[in-house]
Design a protein around this motif. Structure first.
Motif, PDB file in Angstrom:
ATOM      1  N   ALA A   7     -34.725  49.416  22.780  1.00 34.71           N
ATOM      2  CA  ALA A   7     -35.373  48.127  22.500  1.00 34.71           C
ATOM      3  C   ALA A   7     -34.379  46.984  22.673  1.00 34.71           C
ATOM      4  O   ALA A   7     -34.736  45.915  23.190  1.00 34.71           O
ATOM      5  CB  ALA A   7     -35.948  48.119  21.083  1.00 34.71           C
ATOM      6  N   LYS A   8     -33.140  47.186  22.269  1.00 36.51           N
ATOM      7  CA  LYS A   8     -32.113  46.158  22.472  1.00 36.51           C
ATOM      8  C   LYS A   8     -31.950  45.860  23.955  1.00 36.51           C
ATOM      9  O   LYS A   8     -31.819  44.699  24.352  1.00 36.51           O
ATOM     10  CB  LYS A   8     -30.784  46.614  21.857  1.00 36.51           C
ATOM     11  CG  LYS A   8     -30.762  46.559  20.343  1.00 36.51           C
ATOM     12  CD  LYS A   8     -29.568  47.267  19.726  1.00 36.51           C
ATOM     13  CE  LYS A   8     -28.231  46.853  20.268  1.00 36.51           C
ATOM     14  NZ  LYS A   8     -27.106  47.541  19.609  1.00 36.51           N
ATOM     15  N   GLY A   9     -31.974  46.895  24.765  1.00 39.55           N
ATOM     16  CA  GLY A   9     -31.874  46.709  26.202  1.00 39.55           C
ATOM     17  C   GLY A   9     -33.050  45.946  26.777  1.00 39.55           C
ATOM     18  O   GLY A   9     -32.887  45.049  27.615  1.00 39.55           O
ATOM     19  N   VAL A  25     -31.801  39.762  16.504  1.00 46.88           N
ATOM     20  CA  VAL A  25     -33.141  39.264  16.837  1.00 46.88           C
ATOM     21  C   VAL A  25     -34.197  40.271  16.375  1.00 46.88           C
ATOM     22  O   VAL A  25     -35.186  39.917  15.728  1.00 46.88           O
ATOM     23  CB  VAL A  25     -33.257  39.008  18.356  1.00 46.88           C
ATOM     24  CG1 VAL A  25     -34.690  38.741  18.764  1.00 46.88           C
ATOM     25  CG2 VAL A  25     -32.352  37.869  18.771  1.00 46.88           C
ATOM     26  N   LEU A  26     -33.975  41.521  16.705  1.00 50.24           N
ATOM     27  CA  LEU A  26     -34.914  42.583  16.333  1.00 50.24           C
ATOM     28  C   LEU A  26     -35.028  42.711  14.812  1.00 50.24           C
ATOM     29  O   LEU A  26     -36.128  42.803  14.262  1.00 50.24           O
ATOM     30  CB  LEU A  26     -34.440  43.890  16.960  1.00 50.24           C
ATOM     31  CG  LEU A  26     -35.369  45.088  16.920  1.00 50.24           C
ATOM     32  CD1 LEU A  26     -36.691  44.788  17.591  1.00 50.24           C
ATOM     33  CD2 LEU A  26     -34.703  46.275  17.601  1.00 50.24           C
ATOM     34  N   ARG A  27     -33.889  42.676  14.137  1.00 49.73           N
ATOM     35  CA  ARG A  27     -33.887  42.789  12.677  1.00 49.73           C
ATOM     36  C   ARG A  27     -34.609  41.605  12.024  1.00 49.73           C
ATOM     37  O   ARG A  27     -35.395  41.785  11.091  1.00 49.73           O
ATOM     38  CB  ARG A  27     -32.451  42.875  12.167  1.00 49.73           C
ATOM     39  CG  ARG A  27     -32.368  43.092  10.673  1.00 49.73           C
ATOM     40  CD  ARG A  27     -30.952  43.182  10.215  1.00 49.73           C
ATOM     41  NE  ARG A  27     -30.269  41.943  10.570  1.00 49.73           N
ATOM     42  CZ  ARG A  27     -28.960  41.809  10.661  1.00 49.73           C
ATOM     43  NH1 ARG A  27     -28.180  42.834  10.468  1.00 49.73           N
ATOM     44  NH2 ARG A  27     -28.427  40.645  10.964  1.00 49.73           N
ATOM     45  N   ARG A  36     -40.846  48.212   9.783  1.00 52.58           N
ATOM     46  CA  ARG A  36     -39.676  49.064   9.983  1.00 52.58           C
ATOM     47  C   ARG A  36     -39.084  48.826  11.365  1.00 52.58           C
ATOM     48  O   ARG A  36     -39.797  48.670  12.348  1.00 52.58           O
ATOM     49  CB  ARG A  36     -40.074  50.527   9.838  1.00 52.58           C
ATOM     50  CG  ARG A  36     -40.461  50.887   8.411  1.00 52.58           C
ATOM     51  CD  ARG A  36     -40.816  52.334   8.265  1.00 52.58           C
ATOM     52  NE  ARG A  36     -39.699  53.152   8.748  1.00 52.58           N
ATOM     53  CZ  ARG A  36     -39.844  54.395   9.166  1.00 52.58           C
ATOM     54  NH1 ARG A  36     -41.028  54.974   9.178  1.00 52.58           N
ATOM     55  NH2 ARG A  36     -38.788  55.071   9.589  1.00 52.58           N
ATOM     56  N   LEU A  37     -37.772  48.835  11.407  1.00 50.51           N
ATOM     57  CA  LEU A  37     -37.051  48.585  12.651  1.00 50.51           C
ATOM     58  C   LEU A  37     -37.454  49.576  13.747  1.00 50.51           C
ATOM     59  O   LEU A  37     -37.711  49.185  14.886  1.00 50.51           O
ATOM     60  CB  LEU A  37     -35.551  48.654  12.382  1.00 50.51           C
ATOM     61  CG  LEU A  37     -34.616  48.218  13.485  1.00 50.51           C
ATOM     62  CD1 LEU A  37     -34.832  46.754  13.841  1.00 50.51           C
ATOM     63  CD2 LEU A  37     -33.190  48.444  13.069  1.00 50.51           C
ATOM     64  N   ALA A  57     -40.480  34.553  18.254  1.00 50.74           N
ATOM     65  CA  ALA A  57     -40.490  34.535  16.790  1.00 50.74           C
ATOM     66  C   ALA A  57     -39.093  34.279  16.243  1.00 50.74           C
ATOM     67  O   ALA A  57     -38.928  33.527  15.286  1.00 50.74           O
ATOM     68  CB  ALA A  57     -41.029  35.860  16.258  1.00 50.74           C
ATOM     69  N   ASP A  58     -38.093  34.882  16.894  1.00 53.55           N
ATOM     70  CA  ASP A  58     -36.712  34.650  16.452  1.00 53.55           C
ATOM     71  C   ASP A  58     -36.317  33.200  16.650  1.00 53.55           C
ATOM     72  O   ASP A  58     -35.704  32.583  15.781  1.00 53.55           O
ATOM     73  CB  ASP A  58     -35.748  35.570  17.211  1.00 53.55           C
ATOM     74  CG  ASP A  58     -34.318  35.344  16.769  1.00 53.55           C
ATOM     75  OD1 ASP A  58     -34.017  35.640  15.603  1.00 53.55           O
ATOM     76  OD2 ASP A  58     -33.518  34.853  17.577  1.00 53.55           O
TER      77      ASP A  58
END
Length: 67
Positions: A7-9, A25-27, A36-37, A57-58
């Motif tokens: 997902a980071k990629g 950003v994901l967190r 949940r992550l 959203a971030d």
């Protein structure tokens, strides 16, 4: 490779972000949506959640006063 790394990629590619920034950003997205992550990461990787939604959203959270 873990689903979170994948997902980071995806987020790095979609947003032109350095890979080390994408975890934050994901967190932040997960915290804002009380999710949940791993669940959000899986949705990003499978295409069930558009990376742009996470990235926008971030950006919105960062632009709020007091952020």
């Amino acid at each position: 490779m873990s689903i979170i790394e994948q997902a980071k990629g995806v987020l790095a590619q979609a947003g032109g972000l350095p890979i080390d920034e994408t975890f934050a950003v994901l967190r932040a997205y997960c915290r804002a949506h009380q999710a949940r992550l791993t669940d959000i990461a899986r949705r990003v990787v499978t295409g069930a959640l558009e990376p742009a939604n996470v990235l926008h959203a971030d950006a919105a959270l960062r632009s709020q006063p007091g952020s």
